[in-house]
Design a protein around this motif. Structure first.
Motif, PDB file in Angstrom:
ATOM      1  N   ASP A  42       0.826  -1.200   0.000  1.00  0.00           N
ATOM      2  CA  ASP A  42       0.000   0.000   0.000  1.00  0.00           C
ATOM      3  C   ASP A  42       0.863   1.255   0.000  1.00  0.00           C
ATOM      4  O   ASP A  42       0.575   2.227  -0.707  1.00  0.00           O
ATOM      5  N   SER A  43       1.930   1.232   0.791  1.00  0.00           N
ATOM      6  CA  SER A  43       2.836   2.369   0.834  1.00  0.00           C
ATOM      7  C   SER A  43       3.500   2.584  -0.517  1.00  0.00           C
ATOM      8  O   SER A  43       3.661   3.724  -0.981  1.00  0.00           O
ATOM      9  N   PHE A  44       3.882   1.490  -1.181  1.00  0.00           N
ATOM     10  CA  PHE A  44       4.499   1.622  -2.498  1.00  0.00           C
ATOM     11  C   PHE A  44       3.542   2.258  -3.492  1.00  0.00           C
ATOM     12  O   PHE A  44       3.932   3.143  -4.263  1.00  0.00           O
ATOM     13  N   PHE A  45       2.283   1.821  -3.478  1.00  0.00           N
ATOM     14  CA  PHE A  45       1.319   2.381  -4.423  1.00  0.00           C
ATOM     15  C   PHE A  45       1.122   3.879  -4.195  1.00  0.00           C
ATOM     16  O   PHE A  45       0.939   4.642  -5.142  1.00  0.00           O
ATOM     17  N   ASN A  46       1.167   4.318  -2.922  1.00  0.00           N
ATOM     18  CA  ASN A  46       1.063   5.752  -2.650  1.00  0.00           C
ATOM     19  C   ASN A  46       2.230   6.510  -3.285  1.00  0.00           C
ATOM     20  O   ASN A  46       2.046   7.542  -3.938  1.00  0.00           O
ATOM     21  N   TRP A  47       3.447   5.996  -3.091  1.00  0.00           N
ATOM     22  CA  TRP A  47       4.617   6.634  -3.683  1.00  0.00           C
ATOM     23  C   TRP A  47       4.568   6.545  -5.205  1.00  0.00           C
ATOM     24  O   TRP A  47       4.977   7.480  -5.906  1.00  0.00           O
ATOM     25  N   TYR A  48       4.065   5.440  -5.696  1.00  0.00           N
ATOM     26  CA  TYR A  48       3.983   5.276  -7.149  1.00  0.00           C
ATOM     27  C   TYR A  48       3.096   6.357  -7.770  1.00  0.00           C
ATOM     28  O   TYR A  48       3.465   6.983  -8.773  1.00  0.00           O
ATOM     29  N   LEU A  49       1.914   6.589  -7.164  1.00  0.00           N
ATOM     30  CA  LEU A  49       1.004   7.596  -7.702  1.00  0.00           C
ATOM     31  C   LEU A  49       1.594   9.000  -7.603  1.00  0.00           C
ATOM     32  O   LEU A  49       1.430   9.818  -8.503  1.00  0.00           O
ATOM     33  N   VAL A  50       2.302   9.276  -6.496  1.00  0.00           N
ATOM     34  CA  VAL A  50       2.921  10.593  -6.339  1.00  0.00           C
ATOM     35  C   VAL A  50       3.926  10.850  -7.455  1.00  0.00           C
ATOM     36  O   VAL A  50       3.916  11.896  -8.114  1.00  0.00           O
ATOM     37  N   PHE A  51       4.817   9.894  -7.680  1.00  0.00           N
ATOM     38  CA  PHE A  51       5.844  10.077  -8.700  1.00  0.00           C
ATOM     39  C   PHE A  51       5.264   9.995 -10.110  1.00  0.00           C
ATOM     40  O   PHE A  51       5.767  10.639 -11.035  1.00  0.00           O
ATOM     41  N   LEU A  52       4.215   9.194 -10.286  1.00  0.00           N
ATOM     42  CA  LEU A  52       3.583   9.108 -11.602  1.00  0.00           C
ATOM     43  C   LEU A  52       3.014  10.464 -12.015  1.00  0.00           C
ATOM     44  O   LEU A  52       3.269  10.948 -13.124  1.00  0.00           O
TER      45      LEU A  52
END
Length: 551
Positions: free
Chosen positions: A176-186
């Protein structure tokens, strides 16, 4: 000895030990993020300014250029579905991502050549008129080849980078934490593409702009390769899509076969050769009953149930396989309500660029906002709204409702309403612009409807993804995450057809929008969006959750 099944994280650790040490974890994040930033910046910057490139360099008519640009955006969200299926079923994520990145490098080589070599584009035309020569078949072939390669490359990278990133972690919290960072950087890459790349292409040169895209794509590919010794690469399993096809084939094959046993004692295959009575807990659900035939044990293979292989996987399926297909089929009415939603977004994105070209884009005496960068306001609004929703609105909602968070479909419904509001705002802005002929209106007025659209997207897009992820079977999670982007693709394709119909039937969209009635287009879309919202509510009312606990 304890014969209970091992937790998934222990199985993952043992698999990594057998393949040569511990891999995965947060050490892979810099490589994955750098890959995503390099590819996302280049791809999004190019697609955001594609309409302007077609207008200025290939002299394509405004509405036609908007249609082509929307087809490109739609393809970038549709082709990746094939990449997701390919990686899930056969090759795994890393090889598909690497191939997609390499294809994107080739695409930007072609884009750079179209901008750098005069022989690959029409002669320069200073004034937009009928005398401007459009691209020859050979020139357009090179341009469209670059666009096709861009879509194919995105097919290998767009969804699979997120999947490969999630594969690096064993715990749900880390994922879940990775997906949050993924969306931020995306979305950070989208914003950089909408601003920096578009500015270079408009203010410096198209060749330099595409050259920068080529460099960032090559950088992302190199960073992907540098992290190869750290990645966890799970082995691919049997294709879950084949199992869905087996249920359909088995149900059709047994459409006229008499079920073994007396009336009321139909038997079903629950897996591992077990047989249960339909009144028991192992029987299929009553919805979509015609699919239940796939799990019925008929006279022909009752004697061989203990060996499912001899019965034939394409003739006898398990109850779980039947329920998996039902879970997929049952979401399609709700899913279909998103097509018109994204159709209106596609029309707005294309038309707002044309509006910006006809408006005052100056900010001070020395800077002019590129028309292709106007859409960045939607990105900014999305990010800010996501932070406010996550940190303020949703916690307040939980306090008011006693700890119950808003369901994904509630968020989608509010997003529908806000999107209609954005269309109304866009219609009012365009009416004001047309009411002042000869007086350029500030482009800042467009930030208002785009900002509302961004807030709506912060609700309906993640809400759709969460809904499909929760309701789909675990074996189909990649398909679940692809369902929302598939809506984007179909929405942009539909927007192209919508604009074509409007152009043929009305006079609202002439080549020069100053002589048309774009505000009527927005009013029509607002009416369609209102009807579509009512359809969404009807589908929501009839839908029965398969995983209510996850909501």
């Amino acid at each position: 000895m304890d014969s209970s099944p091992k937790p998934q994280y222990l199985e993952d650790q043992e698999a990594q030990t057998k393949t040569g040490g511990k891999r995965g974890g947060w050490i892979t994040l810099p490589f994955i993020v750098a890959t995503m930033l390099g590819l996302g910046l280049a791809v999004n910057g190019t697609t955001s300014n594609m309409l302007v490139y077609l207008l200025k360099e290939y002299h394509v008519d405004g509405v036609k250029a908007a249609q082509i640009a929307n087809v490109v955006r739609g393809s970038l969200n549709l082709v990746p579905i094939a990449g997701a299926v390919l990686s899930d079923s056969y090759l795994g994520c890393f090889p598909v991502i690497l191939a997609g990145a390499a294809i994107n490098v080739l695409a930007f080589v072609l884009f750079t050549l179209t901008a750098a070599l005069p022989s690959l584009r029409p002669p320069h035309c200073t004034l937009s008129s009928v005398e401007c020569q459009q691209g020859s078949p050979g020139q357009l072939f090179v341009l469209y080849a670059a666009i096709c390669l861009l879509a194919i490359g995105a097919g290998g990278t767009r969804f699979n980078i997120a999947t490969m990133g999630a594969d690096q972690f064993s715990s749900t919290r880390d994922k879940d934490s990775f997906f949050n960072w993924y969306l931020v950087f995306l979305y950070a890459s989208f914003m950089l593409g909408d601003t920096a790349i578009v500015y270079i292409q408009d203010s410096v040169s198209w060749a330099v702009g595409f050259g920068v895209c080529l460099a960032t794509t090559a950088f992302g590919t190199i960073m992907l390769l540098l992290g190869v010794c750290y990645y966890r690469m799970p082995a691919t399993k049997a294709s879950p899509y084949t199992e869905l096809a087996r249920v359909i084939v088995a149900a059709v094959r047994k459409g006229s076969i008499k079920v073994g046993g007396a009336q009321g004692s139909v038997q079903y295959n629950v897996g591992a050769g077990a047989v249960v009575d339909p009144s028991g807990d192992g029987a299929p659900s009553k919805s979509l009953r015609f699919l239940n035939r796939a799990a019925m044990i008929t006279t022909s293979h009752k004697s061989s149930v203990s060996g499912d292989a001899s019965a034939g996987a394409w003739r006898l399926c398990t109850v779980q396989q039947v329920e998996d297909l039902k879970a997929v089929v049952s979401v399609f009415p709700l899913w279909s309500s998103g097509i018109l939603l994204f159709m209106s977004i596609g029309v707005m994105i294309g038309m707002i660029v044309l509006q910006a070209l006809a408006m005052d884009r100056s900010v001070g005496p020395h800077f002019s906002i590129p028309a292709g960068s106007v859409g960045v306001s939607c990105r900014v609004s999305f990010i800010l709204a996501t932070l406010v929703l996550d940190r303020v609105i949703f916690p307040l909602w939980r306090k008011i409702t006693g700890g119950t968070p808003p369901t994904p479909l509630q968020r989608v419904g509010i997003g529908h309403v806000l999107n209609v509001g954005a269309l109304v705002a866009a219609a009012l802005v365009e009416r004001r612009r047309l009411a002042q002929p000869g007086v350029p209106m500030s482009v800042m007025w467009l930030l208002f409807p785009m900002g509302i659209a961004g807030v709506g997207e912060a609700l309906h897009f993640p809400g759709n993804m969460a809904f499909y992820y929760q309701e789909f079977p675990k074996t189909l999670r990649s398909l679940a995450t692809a369902m929302a982007p598939m809506l984007v693709a179909l929405g942009f394709f539909s927007s192209t057809m919508f604009m074509d119909v409007v152009t043929r039937v009305t006079v609202w969209l002439p080549e020069n929008i100053d002589h048309g009635r774009l505000d009527n287009v927005y009013w029509t879309l607002a009416a369609v969006g209102t009807f579509n919202f009512a359809y969404f509510l009807a589908c929501d009312r009839r839908y029965k959750y398969h995983n209510r606990a996850a909501m």
